[in-house]
Design a protein around this motif. Structure first.
Motif, PDB file in Angstrom:
ATOM      1  N   THR A 160     -24.651  19.275  -3.382  1.00 27.93           N
ATOM      2  CA  THR A 160     -25.266  19.823  -4.595  1.00 27.93           C
ATOM      3  C   THR A 160     -25.309  21.344  -4.543  1.00 27.93           C
ATOM      4  OG1 THR A 160     -26.598  17.846  -4.795  1.00 27.93           O
ATOM      5  CG2 THR A 160     -27.338  19.753  -6.047  1.00 27.93           C
ATOM      6  N   VAL A 161     -25.830  21.884  -3.443  1.00 23.49           N
ATOM      7  CA  VAL A 161     -25.974  23.353  -3.385  1.00 23.49           C
ATOM      8  C   VAL A 161     -24.625  24.061  -3.256  1.00 23.49           C
ATOM      9  CG1 VAL A 161     -28.348  23.360  -2.546  1.00 23.49           C
ATOM     10  CG2 VAL A 161     -26.505  23.327  -0.896  1.00 23.49           C
ATOM     11  N   GLY A 163     -21.876  22.785  -4.763  1.00 24.17           N
ATOM     12  CA  GLY A 163     -21.163  22.506  -6.008  1.00 24.17           C
ATOM     13  C   GLY A 163     -19.953  21.590  -5.894  1.00 24.17           C
ATOM     14  N   TYR A 164     -19.999  20.581  -5.028  1.00 19.62           N
ATOM     15  CA  TYR A 164     -18.903  19.594  -5.037  1.00 19.62           C
ATOM     16  C   TYR A 164     -19.426  18.167  -4.933  1.00 19.62           C
ATOM     17  CZ  TYR A 164     -19.309  20.386   0.047  1.00 19.62           C
ATOM     18  OH  TYR A 164     -19.788  20.549   1.318  1.00 19.62           O
TER      19      TYR A 164
END
Lengths: 205, 298
Positions: A160-161, A163-164
């Motif tokens: 999540t942090v 971005g994938y």
């Protein structure tokens, strides 16, 4: 409230009442609206103070200090990667999420009163998939706090942090569909094609 | 707010997008008068191309000149009912934007927009795309901005819903059956556009002290750090994960229905995989591969 109260107060979930009060006083000293001269900065500071007060009330009223620590550690000791500490079977909810039926999965989850690490993880997946990225991230953080060793929760938070999150999940889904039969049939086809040029991996056909 | 999806220049594959863009421009001119051609946006062109690709209709070209290109004839899509609906949508969004600017701006600019809103032109008189549901959503967005809501997700989701419902109503008007994922895709496209807008306006909003959800989401950064440039850099660094996740999310949803796009697929693939990341990197002040070569349309 939309923000994680522990993060707002910059404390750990096992903090004692004294630690919480110290953290609160420190933040009040830093963000009190009277310290700011400009009108808009005052306005921002007022909002920040409101947030801090809400977080403080939440942490104090939700029985942290000794009681809260006991609750947390109880869930930590009982959580497993496959089953949940609350004893609830989440398999059906996982299936609903995989099928993209997020509102149904959310309704079932909201009816569960005991919220363990798995609950927060699944709620995080639903929130992120529905576009509530911040709430999803907070839920993953809560899941990790209750079960820090769980590799699935760790991966979800990291994805999540960075971005994938979705490409990795899609990748997993794709590999799941590659069944043993598909691999065998591919090998058999390749073997048949290569026989003419001398290669024969499977001798019986 | 619109204008974030720009095709990558020198990409031999984007002739369809250019033809669509020119076709929509001509439709706007014919339907709402020459002045309305200024309302053209790349984002609505992408939506139109998407609707067209999923409708199964043929893409017919013609070669024409225009005011901007009076000598060389350019490939222009022969307008059909999809372009007409897209032109209606463009005009609807522009009118909403003008109403928004009348509320936000002051003095001269406010007067300018008020005047623009009262010009008795065709685009101002007729509203062919009008739904109470969309008006309500715009009102909700406006209320959230007035209340200075700090949650960017809430606001961007509202704008995403506007784009999603626009697609739904447009497809109903045109009798097109869209795959379920298309609405979801337009929702996240709207969310990306709103978030990019908030990132791009951050510095200006901080200086003029206009409302921006990123300011209210990061109160502690603004209260602790002094210089505006430093604040902007810190907030962008802290919040950039949202944009990366949005790009990833859009690509994932797109992969669920891109098989239905037929011959248009490679064109739209290029926009999703090259143009959108290029815009995100530009707004974040980083350089993508496309930008390093200086090939982004400006």
């Amino acid at each position: 409230m939309n923000k994680d109260p522990y993060k707002v107060l910059n404390i750990k979930p096992g903090a004692t009442k004294k630690e919480i009060k110290e953290a609160y006083n420190r933040l009040v000293k830093k963000y009190h609206p009277d310290y700011y001269k400009e009108k808009h900065m005052k306005e921002l500071a007022e909002q920040k103070m409101k947030e801090i007060n809400e977080a403080y009330d939440y942490v104090i009223n939700n029985g942290v200090s000794r009681q809260g620590y006991q609750e947390d550690s109880y869930q930590k000791n009982n959580s497993r990667s496959t089953s949940s500490s609350s004893g609830y079977d989440y398999t059906y909810i996982r299936r609903l999420i995989q099928a993209g039926r997020f509102s149904e999965a959310r309704n079932i989850l909201e009816d569960i009163s005991v919220r363990d690490a798995e609950w927060f993880y699944l709620m995080g997946v639903i929130e992120i998939s529905s576009g509530n990225y911040n709430q999803g991230r907070i839920n993953f953080e809560k899941a990790l706090r209750l079960d820090p060793e769980n590799s699935e929760y760790q991966a979800a938070y990291r994805q999540t942090v960075n971005g994938y999150f979705f490409s990795r999940r899609a990748g997993h889904a794709r590999t799941d569909t590659e069944t043993c039969c598909q691999v065998c049939s591919t090998l058999w086809c390749l073997d048949c094609c290569c026989e003419g040029s001398g290669g024969d991996f499977i001798t019986c056909c | 707010m619109f204008g974030y999806i720009r095709p990558v220049r020198n990409d031999c594959e984007n002739y369809l997008f250019k033809a669509q863009y020119c076709g929509l421009c001509k439709t706007l001119g014919k339907r709402y008068g020459q002045f309305s051609r200024l309302f053209l946006s790349y984002d609505i062109s992408l939506l139109t191309l998407l609707w067209h690709a999923l409708s199964g209709k043929n893409f017919v070209y013609k070669y024409e000149t225009c005011i901007m290109h009076p000598v060389n004839k350019r490939r222009v899509k022969r307008p059909n009912e999809i372009d007409q609906t897209a032109a209606d949508v463009s005009v609807y969004f522009v009118k909403k934007k003008i109403e928004d600017n009348i509320r936000d701006e002051r003095w001269f600019k406010k007067l300018l927009y008020q005047g623009l809103n009262k010009i008795p032109m065709k685009w101002n008189r007729e509203t062919l795309f009008k739904y109470d549901d969309l008006d309500n959503l715009f009102y909700q967005l406006e209320r959230m901005e007035e209340l200075k809501k700090p949650e960017i997700d809430e606001l961007s989701n509202c704008f995403g819903t506007i784009l999603k419902k626009t697609t739904r109503y447009a497809s109903r008007q045109l009798y097109i059956k869209l795959p379920d994922e298309t609405e979801q895709f337009t929702f996240f496209l709207g969310k990306l556009i709103y978030t990019l807008d908030a990132f791009e306006d951050l510095e200006r909003d901080l200086k003029k002290w206009h409302y921006n959800p990123l300011i209210f989401e990061n109160k502690e950064v603004i209260l602790s750090v002094g210089k505006t440039e430093e604040v902007v850099k810190k907030i962008k660094d802290k919040e950039k994960w949202r944009l990366y996740l949005l790009l990833d999310h859009l690509e994932y949803i797109y992969s669920l229905f891109n098989d239905c796009l037929g011959v248009y697929r490679s064109e739209i693939d290029g926009i999703i995989s090259k143009s959108l990341p290029a815009m995100v990197y530009r707004v974040l002040g980083q350089k993508s591969n496309c930008q390093k070569k200086g090939v982004l349309h400006e």
